[in-house]
Each structure stands twice: as structure tokens, then as C-alpha cells.
Scaffold this motif. Structure first.
Motif, short mmCIF file in Angstrom:
data_model
loop_
_atom_site.label_atom_id
_atom_site.label_comp_id
_atom_site.label_asym_id
_atom_site.label_seq_id
_atom_site.Cartn_x
_atom_site.Cartn_y
_atom_site.Cartn_z
N GLY A 274 -42.46 4.88 -12.47
CA GLY A 274 -43.40 5.37 -13.46
C GLY A 274 -44.43 4.30 -13.78
N ALA A 275 -45.71 4.68 -13.75
CA ALA A 275 -46.81 3.76 -14.11
C ALA A 275 -47.33 4.12 -15.49
N PHE A 276 -47.70 3.11 -16.26
CA PHE A 276 -48.13 3.31 -17.65
C PHE A 276 -49.51 2.68 -17.86
N ASP A 277 -50.27 3.25 -18.79
CA ASP A 277 -51.58 2.68 -19.11
C ASP A 277 -51.43 1.57 -20.14
N ALA A 278 -52.57 1.01 -20.57
CA ALA A 278 -52.54 -0.15 -21.47
C ALA A 278 -51.90 0.17 -22.81
N ALA A 279 -51.90 1.44 -23.18
CA ALA A 279 -51.30 1.84 -24.45
C ALA A 279 -49.82 2.17 -24.31
N GLY A 280 -49.28 2.06 -23.08
CA GLY A 280 -47.87 2.34 -22.86
C GLY A 280 -47.56 3.80 -22.63
N ASN A 281 -48.56 4.58 -22.19
CA ASN A 281 -48.35 6.00 -21.92
C ASN A 281 -48.18 6.21 -20.41
N LEU A 282 -47.22 7.06 -20.03
CA LEU A 282 -46.96 7.35 -18.63
C LEU A 282 -48.19 8.03 -18.01
N THR A 283 -48.64 7.52 -16.87
CA THR A 283 -49.81 8.10 -16.19
C THR A 283 -49.46 8.75 -14.86
N SER A 284 -48.41 8.28 -14.18
CA SER A 284 -48.05 8.87 -12.89
C SER A 284 -46.66 8.41 -12.49
N ARG A 285 -46.09 9.12 -11.49
CA ARG A 285 -44.83 8.72 -10.88
C ARG A 285 -44.98 8.83 -9.38
N SER A 286 -44.49 7.83 -8.66
CA SER A 286 -44.56 7.82 -7.20
C SER A 286 -43.25 7.29 -6.65
N THR A 287 -42.94 7.68 -5.42
CA THR A 287 -41.65 7.34 -4.82
C THR A 287 -41.75 6.10 -3.95
N TYR A 288 -40.77 5.22 -4.09
CA TYR A 288 -40.68 3.95 -3.36
C TYR A 288 -39.31 3.82 -2.73
N LYS A 289 -39.17 2.81 -1.88
CA LYS A 289 -37.90 2.53 -1.21
C LYS A 289 -37.63 1.03 -1.28
N GLN A 290 -36.37 0.67 -1.46
CA GLN A 290 -35.97 -0.73 -1.46
C GLN A 290 -34.62 -0.87 -0.76
N ARG A 291 -34.50 -1.87 0.08
CA ARG A 291 -33.21 -2.14 0.71
C ARG A 291 -32.20 -2.59 -0.36
N VAL A 292 -30.96 -2.15 -0.20
CA VAL A 292 -29.90 -2.48 -1.16
C VAL A 292 -29.02 -3.58 -0.58
N ALA A 293 -28.68 -4.56 -1.41
CA ALA A 293 -27.73 -5.61 -1.02
C ALA A 293 -26.53 -5.54 -1.97
N PHE A 294 -25.35 -5.80 -1.42
CA PHE A 294 -24.12 -5.68 -2.18
C PHE A 294 -23.48 -7.05 -2.40
N LYS A 295 -22.82 -7.20 -3.55
CA LYS A 295 -22.11 -8.41 -3.89
C LYS A 295 -20.67 -8.32 -3.36
N PRO A 296 -19.92 -9.42 -3.39
CA PRO A 296 -18.55 -9.40 -2.84
C PRO A 296 -17.63 -8.36 -3.46
N ASP A 297 -17.84 -8.00 -4.72
CA ASP A 297 -16.98 -7.01 -5.36
C ASP A 297 -17.48 -5.58 -5.14
N GLY A 298 -18.54 -5.42 -4.34
CA GLY A 298 -19.07 -4.10 -4.07
C GLY A 298 -20.20 -3.67 -4.97
N SER A 299 -20.43 -4.39 -6.06
CA SER A 299 -21.56 -4.04 -6.93
C SER A 299 -22.87 -4.39 -6.25
N MET A 300 -23.95 -3.82 -6.76
CA MET A 300 -25.25 -3.96 -6.12
C MET A 300 -26.11 -5.01 -6.81
N HIS A 301 -26.86 -5.75 -6.02
CA HIS A 301 -27.91 -6.57 -6.60
C HIS A 301 -28.96 -5.65 -7.21
N SER A 302 -29.51 -6.05 -8.34
CA SER A 302 -30.40 -5.17 -9.09
C SER A 302 -31.77 -5.06 -8.43
N LEU A 303 -32.51 -4.06 -8.86
CA LEU A 303 -33.85 -3.83 -8.33
C LEU A 303 -34.82 -4.92 -8.78
#
Length: 498
Positions: A274-303
Motif C-alpha cells: 500500500g502506498a500513501f500520500d503525504a497526509a498518510g492516506n492510502l493512494t494505491s496497492r500493487s503486488t510485489y514479490k520477495q524471496r523468503v529466507a528461513f532461520k534454523p528454527d523454521g521461522s522466516m526472516h522478516s520483509l
């Protein structure tokens, strides 16, 4: 994918994927990809054109899947007789399903789910069903084919948005997973738990969901467990993303409604921003992709979170720069006015001291800490960064350890934990160093040089290892423990309990 929200990706095989999501509210777009990188428009699905009886509006959050050889498209919408005003008064959003026989994805007329049953079902009425509010299938459906059967997740309304599921082999048994009607939820989730997504890796299940209003501080969270019924807020709720705010506290960016997709051993997170304008109002939403990496206990590194830690120099203040992969430097990213004399900060992707510039983790090549005790900024320490990890440490010459942040893996849902330390001088264990009364069900602790339970100081330099023990229902005679060696200086230690 610009202006596509609430994405879902269906994988036919490693060389064929289909992407859909919320578009203009009238049509559901379908895209095709052979590499999960470039997507070509395939077609739109128009349920109003496919249905000779009804019109549909405010379409969102589709789920694309396959079951028993047929392709299914679930989506949320309002439904009215052909030509009637939409949305109708006195009705609530609900979920429908359309099917297609093959990969041409020519979906037919939408159908209600579990019609004329007492099971969770499509319901256009505003009231809760007689069997309970969690039988109203409202929005954000997600299907998952498991060895235990085909699971159907959905969101229902009561005091906010809640997530439940059922196994289609036993649809009368409903499992409540998240949401304010059943669980205590923090204020920053704004009473919204929605967009469920199921994933399985190495025998471990993940339930991902989004919290907060879509036009507010939307963010991604998840829980982990050994079975699908275990995936509730009784487990540890882990943060996958942090909404971005500028120096004035206004929203800059949000992230949510995601799906995890695997291709040739790599896992990718597909989500909308979600993208926001200078006043903090939502202006648009677009789809992205990010590779996921996992920690030794199976939890995920954050975005977009990095725990940056550095050791302490008495009387010194600090400033943080980031070095980008193109060789440029943003400095200061977080100036002394932000950091002061603290020795750690969670960098969430906004350089508040550089005009609130947004910097993604993957663009960062190194972190620099400048240190000064007279407001003259010359000396600094730089540490390379892999663009993925949640934790970075910088070693300042002559500095000392002010704390050790401990994190450990989650065991049974009701498990409690305690912390032991092993002395370097004698090899003896002090256990518990921090007892269960203090730690309880937490999965993290900041050790500050003192074992509170026996009431003795154990300096960092005299610690050879940390050990975490877990027990269920107070059965410490059968505790399970995991230990990790410690070098006497590091600021962070991750422990996995076998």
C-alpha cells in the motif's frame, strides 16, 4: 503488478503459474507465467457475464486452486438479480466459487458454498447464522490440499475480522484460528485478522495472515505448528512485516494479503504494498514479490526489519548510515538525534534522518555506526549485510557488551521456558538463571549480566553457553532443552530446542 491487490498465485508446476487478485471490483484478472518473474495477461473473469441469473459487484480477494481435477476460483462479492442495483441494501459480502475444467480457465457461473447445510456456507444476510457467526463465510477464502484432506480457510465478522477453517471431509467441525472474537489481539491490529494463507515446509505448517485495516497499518503476521488445528493465536504470533511511517508518524507504506509460492526449492512471498500520500492516506496497492529466507528454527526472516546492535563505549553517542549495493551511502540514515546513546535499533526501512527515504533490505550492502563523545563524527565501524537477515552486529573497538538478546524456538503450544547459563571459569551450569516465573511463554529475553533467580551476577565474559529449557504443565522433570555456545562478547544468541 501495478494496482493489483490481495494477490493469489496458483502453481501448476515449476514452469507454469497463474496470478490473480483484486482489480477494479467488477472483473477478476488472470495472469500467466512460466518463470514466476514475468506475467502475461491471460483473461478476465466476469462472473456477471457467466451467470444468467445474477450480477456481482465489489469483487475481491480471489483464491485460485485445483481439486479433483477441476480448477476452482473462490472470490468475495455482493450478488443481486440481473440488472439490480449493486451493492444491495440489507445484504453482506460473502464468498462464491466458480469452476473450470482445464487450464483455459473458462470459469462458469458462480455457485454458493455448502448451500442448504448447517456447515460454514455462503450467506448474503447481515445476521450471524444460527450455528454461529463463524459459519458465515464472508471474505478472503484460501484452500489448501493436505495429506489430511482439503482445507478451506475463510474470514467471518464479529467484533472485527476473524479466521476459521474446516476440513472438507468433515465440514461440521470448525477450527477458530485468529481474530478478536476468540482471541486477545493487540491494538495495532485494529481488530482485523484476515487474508489467511497456508504453507508447509519440512513438516511444519505456517498460517500467514494480515492485521490492521487495509487502508491503515496493514501488516503480515504468522504462526507455526505441527498440524493445521494447532495454528492459532495460542501459538507465538510472529511479525513478517512492519508498516512504514515517516518522521511525523504518518504512514508511508503497508504490506499484506500474501501468498507463499515455491519454485525449484526456493520460496517466494507475493504480497501487495500500500502506498500513501503525504497526509498518510492510502493512494494505491500493487503486488510485489520477495524471496523468503528461513532461520534454523523454521521461522522466516522478516520483509523489512533489521535488528542492528553494537557494543557500548562509555559516554559515546551514535549515528547510523546504510551503504547501498550501488556503492552510494545514505548518511546519516538515523542520526544521533534518533539514536542517542542507545546500542540497538530496529531498522524498518525508513531513513528518518535522510528525508524519510525508504530503503529495502535487499538494497543494503552494509551498515555503518559512527561513534563520538564530543559531537565530532569521524570514526566508524562498517559491517557487510546480506540483504536478508533480521540481525546485524557491529563491533566497536574498545567497546563492551551491554546486553545479550536471546531468541529461541517454540515448542508445544502450552510450553513454558527458563534460561540457564554455563560459567566459563568452572564449566558449571546455573539453572535456572532466569526462571519460568519471569520468562513464562516468551520466546525472547534480554540478558543483562545477572541471574535473577539465584540472585547472582554472571558477566558476559564468563558465559560459555546459553541453554533454554521448556516444559508443559510444569513438568520440569521431563524438560526439553537446547544450548548454544557463546563467545562472551556477542549481543545476540539464537537457540534451537531439539
Amino acid at each position: 503488478m501495478p494496482y493489483l491487490a490481495d494477490p493469489d498465485v496458483y502453481k501448476e508446476n515449476d514452469d507454469l503459474f497463474f496470478l490473480t487478485g483484486t482489480g477494479n471490483g467488477v472483473l477478476l484478472p488472470l495472469y500467466e507465467s512460466t518463470d514466476l518473474r514475468t506475467f502475461q495477461f491471460k483473461k478476465d473473469y466476469n462472473p456477471s457475464a457467466a451467470d444468467p441469473v445474477y450480477d456481482y459487484c465489489y469483487l475481491w480477494a480471489p483464491d485460485l486452486g485445483k481439486y479433483n481435477g477441476a480448477y476452482q476460483l473462490h472470490f468475495s462479492a455482493h450478488r443481486v438479480p440481473n440488472g439490480a442495483a449493486c451493492p444491495p441494501s440489507g445484504q453482506e459480502v460473502t464468498t462464491f466459487v466458480a469452476t473450470a475444467p482445464d487450464l483455459n480457465l473458462n470459469f462458469g457461473a458462480p455457485q454458493p458454498i455448502n448451500a442448504n447445510t448447517t456447515w460454514p456456507r455462503t450467506s448474503t444476510g447481515t445476521a450471524c447464522l444460527p450455528q454461529g457467526c463463524n459459519r458465515n463465510i464472508r471474505i478472503d477464502s484460501a484452500t489448501y490440499n493436505d495429506t489430511s484432506g482439503r482445507w478451506f480457510f475463510y474470514v467471518w465478522f464479529d467484533r472485527g475480522n476473524n479466521i476459521s477453517s474446516f476440513n472438507t471431509a468433515d465440514p461440521g467441525t470448525v477450527y477458530n484460528h485468529a481474530g478478536p472474537a476468540v482471541f486477545a489481539t493487540p491494538a495495532y491490529e485494529e481488530g482485523i485478522n484476515e487474508a489467511p494463507e497456508l504453507f508447509k515446509r519440512n513438516g511444519q505448517y505456517y498460517l500467514l495472515f494480515s492485521g490492521g485495516w487495509y487502508n491503515s497499518q496493514y501488516a503480515m503476521y504468522y504462526v507455526m505448528g505441527d498440524s493445521i488445528p494447532q495454528l492459532t493465536r495460542a501459538r507465538a504470533v510472529r511479525r513478517l512485516s512492519q508498516p512504514l511511517r515517516n518522521s511525523a508518524g504518518r504512514l508511508v507504506q503497508s504490506h499484506g494479503h500474501n501468498v507463499l509460492v515455491e519454485r525449484r526449492g526456493e520460496v517466494f512471498n507475493v504480497f501487495h504494498v500500500g502506498a500513501f500520500d503525504a497526509a498518510g492516506n492510502l493512494t494505491s496497492r500493487s503486488t510485489y514479490k520477495q524471496r523468503v529466507a528461513f532461520k534454523p528454527d523454521g521461522s522466516m526472516h522478516s520483509l523489512n526489519q533489521v535488528n542492528v546492535r553494537w557494543n557500548k563505549l562509555t559516554g559515546y553517542s551514535y549515528s547510523l548510515d546504510v551503504v547501498l549495493r550501488d556503492g552510494s551511502v545514505i548518511g546519516p540514515c538515523l542520526a544521533v538525534g534518533v539514536l542517542g546513546q542507545t546500542n540497538k535499533v530496529v531498522f524498518d526501512g525508513v531513513c528518518h534522518s535522510a528525508g524519510d527515504r525508504v530503503v529495502t533490505k535487499g538494497d543494503i550492502a552494509a551498515f555503518r555506526i559512527f561513534y563520538s563523545n564530543n559531537n565530532v563524527w569521524g570514526p566508524f565501524v562498517e559491517t557487510a549485510y546480506d540483504g536478508i537477515s533480521d540481525d546485524v552486529a557491529l563491533d566497536l573497538p574498545g567497546g563492551y557488551t551491554p546486553f545479550v538478546d536471546l531468541n529461541w524456538s517454540e515448542e508445544e503450544t502450552t510450553a513454558q521456558y527458563s534460561i540457564d547459563v554455563q560459567r566459563r571459569d568452572t564449566g558449571a551450569w546455573i539453572g535456572p538463571c532466569i526462571g519460568v516465573t519471569a520468562v513464562n511463554k516468551s520466546l525472547s529475553w534480554t540478558y543483562q549480566g545477572r541471574c535473577d533467580t539465584p540472585g547472582i551476577n554472571v558477566p558476559y565474559s564468563n558465559i560459555q553457553a546459553f541453554r533454554i529449557c521448556s516444559a508443559v504443565n510444569g513438568d520440569w522433570a521431563h524438560a526439553r532443552c537446547g544450548a548454544t555456545a557463546y563467545d562472551g562478547r556477542s549481543l545476540h544468541s539464537q537457540i534451537v530446542i531439539p
